[in-house]
Design an enzyme around this catalytic site. Structure first.
Site, PDB file in Angstrom:
ATOM      1  N   ASP A 100       0.850  -1.171   0.000  1.00 41.39           N
ATOM      2  CA  ASP A 100       0.000   0.000   0.000  1.00 41.39           C
ATOM      3  C   ASP A 100       0.897   1.236   0.000  1.00 41.39           C
ATOM      4  O   ASP A 100       2.098   1.146   0.217  1.00 41.39           O
ATOM      5  CB  ASP A 100      -0.904  -0.024   1.233  1.00 41.39           C
ATOM      6  N   ARG A 140      -6.334   3.457  -7.898  1.00 40.61           N
ATOM      7  CA  ARG A 140      -7.762   3.211  -7.647  1.00 40.61           C
ATOM      8  C   ARG A 140      -7.999   1.727  -7.398  1.00 40.61           C
ATOM      9  O   ARG A 140      -8.940   1.121  -7.909  1.00 40.61           O
ATOM     10  CB  ARG A 140      -8.610   3.692  -8.822  1.00 40.61           C
TER      11      ARG A 140
END
Length: 1061
Positions: free
Chosen positions: A384, A713
């Site tokens: 992440d 996204r």
């Protein structure tokens, strides 16, 4: 003690009651009554002193730890294992043939192994137990007015706790506030459907746990929304505590009998079940079906070595025509024992425990020991961005309002202080501003600007109210914040304009009242609230979220500050908004859109939780964009570069806009700096949106020249597809995650990595390791530790097995020396063999397990788990070192016996030094045996030092060192456990050689003098042989490792190489 007597015993506990019973069960009382009777504080929670006192009174919030560390079981494991039983069998044989000395020595070895194994494994179990407590769940409790993270076991009755989506409920809680709050109570009720909770409801005493909608139960998981409540029951007094005994029951170890459709079984099915149950029990005893994959593999190796030991013993007997002489039988036993690695599994367990302890110091908690073996093989990391590669300290840098222009926030030293930093304004939109030269922007007074602008006020209402974070100044004048980092940054922005949420919503004179909340959802990518303006009674919807999702829900916007006539949203305007978003994203900013509208529909307060989110979040008025900056961690770029040197690719999977993700990826080095030099198909594949990636079929993904290094996204399912795509390319993946929806990808990855600070309890439960600092650099630490541990396991396995080969060759080839009776004269006495096993194996091997990482450990490709620790190199080393050591030991025996002696082997020299007349007829044999014994002992110890680095010279293990003649001494001293283990073995040989009775009677050798010259010369030859083999390996590897990713290979070359594949 009197306090504890007032607490109800679990056996008599009434369902729904507190640890110390209150007037009625909690679900029958209002939340205010529960807070009052629990002596809590709904606003500020307990003080630290109160929490400590209650912890001492009620004990830890646990439902049992299955006994914790159990010394008796550890002791039984030391005695009742296959290796110890082999030694006991050997002891029985020794005593059976009245070989008292050898039997006594074997007994001593057994006791020493049990004691050392027990002490070391007890330490390891205590270490693992303490580490398990570190990885236990945490909860957010309000203590002294602040929300702090508290280990679940320290939650006490009366605590105020906050829970949100993804959390595990820490105790039984009477809810005070519940916003769209649902929990999964399948563990308690068996119902798979999440239960919606209502804080204000009250129920009868007879209401069952499944229908108590005002209570959230311990161990249930939050599937939706957020809540706040007071703890009334902990530990065994919770609902789940009453069935804890059933939950703690282990699966039966008895195999079930297979039955037909009528429930009957034929006799052979019973026999089959009994046989399988028996084989399982034997497998557990031998260790081949319990533990980590490597532990199982080593247990199978030990079984193989046992049968090899049996073969070796038979060879000894056969070479002596199966004589029943005592000396032959005991020598056969000793030869067999020389092949048994008695300490191998214990050393592995201790090494793993020590490795996990080291990882804690480097901010990594290991939940699954299997991951220790897997970390060194990681080829790809899927990470992440927010909080992992970046600092997770969001600050608002830009805001754009179509009716006003662009606002920029200057540099601030404290991200929580709204008074720190200036605000600049430009009437131009972001796409028309050169942000490197903002001289045309003018500094403004925020509160004055707000009073003059309706458009700015409308923008600020969203920033302040569509926000769950709190920002306030404490009694010491320090600015503190609580909440999600993104929302904290936006709330700080609102506070700069004196538009703080608490100003309008807190206290008796609140001007705004929250009606409903729609939390952020990874699929919708928006967050909305409905507020009522108390004075006018009008309701408003305030929404923030991903720009593309928000503007698709907007029907109009204002382009002038008077806000008289709204302009209808068109595709042209939407494209203009997206252009401005791209301008902000190109600065590395995370960009969100803000929108709002009046809500005209009637809201039934009783049914407010069934509002249709889609209907609420439509026909919005676009208010503007906000750009937040989350600076990369200082250590991220060096860590990514280190990954590339280690042959590991880093993929960034983020929910941010592609422009933002690309800017950060370039900044930290995930994307190559010279992307313009790569072909278009490669660069297109390197940065993709989840939408573009997900619409590709598996075959199309497999045809991509490279898998994406950046996926923007990103949705949870995208992470799973990325893992599957990497697996199809034979990659070994570590995946990070923090949310509830990340649990499938964490489980699917080879190593699942959860965030310790921002991660949900669901993600932590699905993970293999947890990062306590949420830092990408800690992943590199974990991989480095995994590689170090893998190397050390290889080192001590190689040392043990090479030593076994050396002993076996020495003992078996030594059978060729025959006396006049036709019986073999042994180059090593049985007690000498046992002494070597005891002194040169266990402690030095533990020392090798504690070795630091080798230089350049992160400059080589990942290891292959398919080959495991038994690589071709290790197998060759094992044979070479074993044969070379055996050859030198046998040559020392031959030199003393034939080269410098008369070659007279004599009679009965396996048993006595003198004949019946007191003449030392076996002096030469005893001296030769002592020389061989000294050589083998020293060589086995020296080999441990040589194993510190399996390729580099012992005298040059630090390639960059300028200490050409002394570096080896520094390296030897750096691992003091190994140093003293070797020195102890080195020194203790002298008493065995020179103490009368012990030398002649016990060890069957004699004191040596000039023979030390042979020992020293052969020691030099030993080092020459080992160093020569290592040198040959280095030369060979330099010419044959062209395919590996070396330290000077840059990111661009790695990407190009992958695209060629």
């Amino acid at each position: 003690m009197s306090k504890k007597r007032d607490v109800a015993e679990p056996d008599n506990h009434v369902s729904g009651q507190a640890n110390k019973p209150v007037s009625r069960p909690a679900h029958c009382l209002t939340h205010d009554e529960v807070v009052l009777q629990m002596k809590g504080n709904a606003e500020n929670g307990l003080t630290a002193a109160e929490a400590k006192a209650r912890f001492e009174e009620y004990g830890p919030n646990e439902i049992g730890d299955e006994g914790g560390v159990q010394p008796f079981k550890i002791f039984v494991r030391q005695v009742a294992n296959a290796m110890t039983l082999v030694l006991i069998l050997a002891m029985a044989v020794s005593f059976g043939i009245k070989s008292w000395i050898e039997g006594g020595v074997i007994t001593a070895v057994i006791f020493l192994n049990i004691i050392v194994g027990f002490v070391q494994e007890l330490k390891a179990e205590k270490t693992m137990s303490s580490l398990r407590s570190l990885s236990s769940p945490t909860a957010f409790a309000i203590r002294e007015g602040r929300a702090i993270s508290v280990p679940t076991r320290e939650i006490v009755p009366g605590d105020m706790v906050e829970i949100k989506t993804g959390d595990t409920v820490p105790a039984d809680i009477r809810l005070i506030e519940a916003v769209n709050f649902e929990t999964d109570e399948a563990l308690l009720t068996g119902e798979a459907v999440p239960v919606r909770k209502e804080a204000d409801d009250i129920f009868d005493e007879e209401t069952g746990p499944g229908d108590r909608l005002n209570v959230s139960f311990s161990s249930s998981s939050v599937t939706k929304g957020r809540a706040r409540g007071v703890v009334f029951a902990t530990g065994m007094y919770t609902e789940i505590g009453t069935i804890a005994a059933a939950l703690r029951k282990k699966n039966s170890k008895v195999r079930p009998v297979k039955r037909n459709a009528e429930g009957k079984a034929k006799p052979h099915r019973y026999a089959q079940a009994y046989a399988l149950t028996g084989s399982d029990a034997v497998g557990r005893f031998l260790g081949v079906n319990i533990g980590t994959p490597l532990q199982k593999k080593l247990s199978r190796l030990a079984i193989l070595l046992f049968w090899i030991a049996v073969v070796c013993a038979i060879i000894v007997l056969a070479a002596n025509k199966f004589s029943d002489e005592q000396e032959v039988i005991i020598y056969a036993v000793a030869t067999g024992l020389s092949m048994i690695p008695a300490s191998l599994i214990v050393v592995l367990t201790i090494t793993m425990a020590a490795g996990t302890k080291r990882m804690v110091k480097r901010n990594v908690i290991v939940r699954n020991l299997r991951s220790l073996e897997a970390l060194g093989a990681v080829t790809d990391i899927c990470s992440d961005k927010t909080g992992t590669l970046t600092q997770g300290k969001m600050v608002v840098k830009r805001m754009w309002i179509p009716a006003k222009g662009t606002y920029s926030i200057g540099q601030s030293n404290n991200p929580f202080d709204p008074t720190d930093g200036e605000i600049f304004h430009s009437q131009q939109p972001p796409k028309d501003i050169n942000f490197e030269d903002e001289e045309k922007s003018k500094c403004i007074a925020p509160q004055e600007a707000l009073e003059k602008s309706l458009a700015l006020q409308s923008y600020m209402w969203i920033a302040s109210l569509a926000n769950l974070a709190t920002v306030h100044q404490n009694d010491n004048g320090e600015w503190t914040a609580r909440g999600d980092p993104t929302e904290i940054a936006i709330q700080v922005l609102a506070s700069r304009f004196d538009w703080n949420r608490e100003r309008f919503t807190a206290g008796q004179s609140a001007t705004w009242k929250q009606i409903a909340e729609f939390p952020f959802d990874s699929h919708v990518k928006k967050m909305s609230v409905i507020f009522e303006e108390v004075q006018s009674g009008t309701t408003h919807v305030f929404t923030k979220g991903a720009v593309e999702r928000v503007i698709s829900s907007c029907e109009s916007l204002y382009t002038s500050d008077e806000m008289r006539d709204a302009v209808l949203m068109t595709d042209e305007i939407r494209n203009d908004i997206l252009d401005n978003m791209e301008a902000l994203a190109s600065l590395g900013l995370r960009v969100l859109a803000l929108a709002s509208r009046k809500y005209e529909d009637e809201i039934d307060m009783k049914d407010k939780d069934v509002l249709n989110r889609v209907d609420v979040e439509q026909n919005l008025i676009f208010r503007g964009l906000i750009g937040l900056y989350d600076p990369p961690r200082i250590e991220s770029a060096p860590s990514v570069a280190q990954c590339h040197r280690a042959g590991i690719k880093v993929h960034m999977l983020t929910g941010d806009h592609p422009g933002t993700a690309r800017a950060i990826a370039l900044d930290v080095g995930i994307l190559p700096a010279r992307m313009n030099e790569l072909s278009k198909d490669v660069t297109d594949a390197m940065v993709m949106t989840a939408h573009d990636f997900d619409k590709l079929s598996d075959d199309e993904i497999d045809r991509l020249p490279v898998l994406p290094l950046v996926v923007a996204r990103c949705a949870p399912n995208t992470k799973v597809r990325m893992i599957e795509a990497l697996h199809r390319r034979k990659k070994f993946i570590a995946m990070t995650g923090d949310g509830v929806n990340d649990s499938p990808s964490l489980k699917r990855a080879d190593v699942g990595i959860a965030m310790g600070q921002a991660g949900s309890d669901v993600a932590k439960d699905a993970s293999d390791i947890i990062l306590t600092d949420d830092n990408f650099a800690s992943i590199i630490n974990a991989i480095e530790e995994g590689r170090r541990m893998f190397d050390n396991i290889q080192k001590f396995i190689l040392h043990v097995l090479a030593e076994n080969i050396a002993q076996a060759f020495t003992l078996l080839i030594g059978l060729a020396f025959k006396d006049s009776r036709g019986l073999s004269v042994f180059p090593l006495a049985p007690v000498e063999v046992l002494w070597i096993i005891m002194i040169t194996s266990g402690m030095p091997d533990m020392g090798l397990g504690f070795e630091d990482a080798q230089p350049g450990i992160m400059s080589r490709p990942p290891q292959s788990l398919k080959r495991g620790v038994f690589t071709i190199e290790v197998m060759l080393d094992m044979i070479v070192y074993g044969v070379w050591t055996a050859g030198l030991c046998l040559s020392s025996f031959v030199l003393v016996l034939y080269g410098f002696g008369d070659g007279d082997i004599g009679n009965d020299c396996n048993n006595s030094y003198e004949d019946s007349n007191g003449i030392a007829v076996c002096d030469t044999v005893f001296r030769a045996r002592a020389t061989c014994f000294a050589c083998l002992t020293w060589f086995a110890l020296f080999l441990a030092w040589e194993m510190v680095d399996m390729r580099r010279s012992f005298f040059r293990m630090q390639p960059g060192s300028k200490r050409y003649f002394t570096q080896w001494a520094i390296d030897v001293w750096s691992n003091q456990f190994l140093f003293w283990a070797i020195i102890a073995g080195f020194v203790t040989i002298f008493p065995t050689l020179y103490i009368p009775v012990i030398n002649h009677i016990v060890f069957k050798h004699a004191a040596i003098t000039w023979e030390w010259g042979i020992v020293f010369v052969e020691a030099i030859l030993f080092f020459v042989g080992i160093e020569g083999w290592k040198f040959a390996k280095r030369v060979y590897l330099r010419h044959h490792e062209g395919k590996g990713i070396k330290s000077d290979v840059g990111m661009e070359q790695a990407v190009s190489a992958d695209s060629r594949e």
